[in-house]
Write a protein that holds these residues in place. Structure first.
Motif, PDB file in Angstrom:
ATOM      1  N   THR A 292       3.268  10.116  -4.010  1.00 47.28           N
ATOM      2  CA  THR A 292       2.474  11.174  -3.365  1.00 47.28           C
ATOM      3  C   THR A 292       3.149  11.635  -2.080  1.00 47.28           C
ATOM      4  O   THR A 292       3.192  12.843  -1.776  1.00 47.28           O
ATOM      5  CB  THR A 292       1.062  10.647  -3.061  1.00 47.28           C
ATOM      6  OG1 THR A 292       0.457  10.198  -4.284  1.00 47.28           O
ATOM      7  CG2 THR A 292       0.201  11.752  -2.445  1.00 47.28           C
TER       8      THR A 292
ATOM      9  N   GLU B  99       0.824  -1.201   0.000  1.00 38.79           N
ATOM     10  CA  GLU B  99       0.000   0.000   0.000  1.00 38.79           C
ATOM     11  C   GLU B  99       0.865   1.261   0.000  1.00 38.79           C
ATOM     12  O   GLU B  99       0.569   2.238  -0.699  1.00 38.79           O
ATOM     13  CB  GLU B  99      -0.929  -0.009   1.205  1.00 38.79           C
ATOM     14  CG  GLU B  99      -2.001  -1.092   1.152  1.00 38.79           C
ATOM     15  CD  GLU B  99      -2.826  -1.138   2.426  1.00 38.79           C
ATOM     16  OE1 GLU B  99      -2.490  -0.372   3.371  1.00 38.79           O
ATOM     17  OE2 GLU B  99      -3.794  -1.917   2.484  1.00 38.79           O
TER      18      GLU B  99
ATOM     19  N   LYS C  78       1.609   4.591  -2.875  1.00 40.48           N
ATOM     20  CA  LYS C  78       1.437   6.010  -2.547  1.00 40.48           C
ATOM     21  C   LYS C  78       2.782   6.712  -2.324  1.00 40.48           C
ATOM     22  O   LYS C  78       2.800   7.852  -1.849  1.00 40.48           O
ATOM     23  CB  LYS C  78       0.583   6.143  -1.282  1.00 40.48           C
ATOM     24  CG  LYS C  78      -0.816   5.542  -1.425  1.00 40.48           C
ATOM     25  CD  LYS C  78      -1.566   5.628  -0.101  1.00 40.48           C
ATOM     26  CE  LYS C  78      -2.951   5.005  -0.209  1.00 40.48           C
ATOM     27  NZ  LYS C  78      -3.703   5.050   1.069  1.00 40.48           N
TER      28      LYS C  78
END
Length: 345
Positions: free
Chosen positions: A320, A313, A317
């Protein structure tokens, strides 16, 4: 010897009188010639020149006479000094003869005297080489004493002394090497300690103390393993996750496959707890918008637990997080990171 002022007084007086007379005649001629030159002309000029020549010649002869008398006086003094030295040598000749007679010894006695001096110098040289640790040079000098002077018993004694000194030197070096290996063991640097032990075994394959070092290394490693196992069981019970990871990392090098299998369940529990702990820290950092802390924890999770769900996960990301942490601007270009924020766990 009469002084020069008395010995050459008559010559000096005669020379001075002659010079004064000639100079006087020259002055008279010059005065008379000057008068005639004023009255008549040419004749007076010759008389004036003749007077000047007489004065010059008289002065030059006076100087030469003075130099000759000084030279003669110096030669006289040198002659007198030579005579004095000759008298002194004549008085010293009996003393020199006595000294020469007293210093005459037989060739055999002189040879014995030189032999003792050479032997003493050889003994001193042998011990100096021993002190320096140059055993080859010391052994060569001992052979010279035995072959050249025939001192077999003393040569044998010196060889025994050299062997004792050499053994003491080797033991001192061995003591230093063993102390260094013990220090490596105290620091748990087992690989380096094993290398040093193998080096010593190659140098001294029959030395009892050196041959006992591998067993000592294994014993110390076993002691350290048991200490770590005890600490591991303690931290597992207290659920000290970070300390447990640290112990398990060091313990890994001591464990066999069977021993590692026995610890698998407790290790899994510790790793799961650590992953949970890091996940909580990551979530808190995201909630509090501490993006640099979140990025750092996320990267650490991906490195330590790459196959976990949370690592996947975070990987989705990660860009970002880098953007929000200020490592990439919105145009996709790497930016200079901002100053580090205070990290709150």
């Amino acid at each position: 010897m009469p002084d020069d002022s008395y010995r050459n007084r008559s010559l000096r007086q005669a020379s001075s009188i002659a010079t004064v007379t000639v100079v006087t005649v020259g002055l008279v001629l010059m005065v008379y010639g000057l008068v005639e030159l004023i009255r008549i002309g040419t004749t007076g000029l010759y008389m004036l020149a003749g007077g000047a020549i007489l004065i010059s010649v008289a002065s030059l002869l006076q100087v030469l006479a003075s130099m000759l008398m000084k030279t003669e006086a110096n030669l006289g003094r040198l002659h007198q000094v030579t005579l004095d030295q000759h008298d002194i040598l004549q008085r010293l000749e009996p003393l020199v003869k006595i000294i020469s007679d007293n210093s005459r010894i037989s060739d055999a006695a002189r040879s014995l005297s030189n032999r003792e001096r050479e032997l003493d110098a050889l003994r001193q040289a042998i011990r100096e080489e021993m002190y320096k640790g140059d055993w080859e040079a010391a052994n060569y000098l001992i052979e010279q004493m035995e072959q050249r002077f025939g001192y077999k018993e003393e040569s044998k004694s010196l060889r025994e002394e050299m062997a004792t000194a050499r053994e003491m030197t080797i033991e001192e070096k061995l003591h230093e090497a063993v102390a260094h290996i013990a220090k490596l063991m105290d620091e748990y640097r087992w690989t380096r300690a094993g290398q040093e032990i193998q080096r010593l075994i190659k140098l001294f394959p029959r030395h009892e103390r050196i041959n006992a070092l591998p067993a000592e290394l294994n014993r110390r490693k076993e002691v350290r393993k048991q200490e770590l196992l005890t600490q591991w069981n303690s931290v597992v019970q207290r659920e000290e996750i970070d300390k447990g990871i640290e112990i398990l990392t060091e313990l890994d090098q001591y464990l066999s496959s069977a021993e590692a299998a026995q610890l698998q369940e407790s290790a899994r529990h510790v790793f799961k707890a650590r992953l949970l702990q890091m996940g909580v820290r990551f979530g808190l950092a995201v909630q509090e918008a501490r993006w640099r802390d979140a990025l750092e924890i996320g990267v650490q999770i991906r490195e330590e637990f790459p196959n976990s769900r949370i690592a996947r996960e975070i990987g989705a990301k990660i860009e970002t997080l880098r953007l929000r942490a200020g490592f990439i601007d919105e145009g996709g270009v790497a930016a200079k990171p901002p100053p580090p924020s205070s990290k709150v766990d």
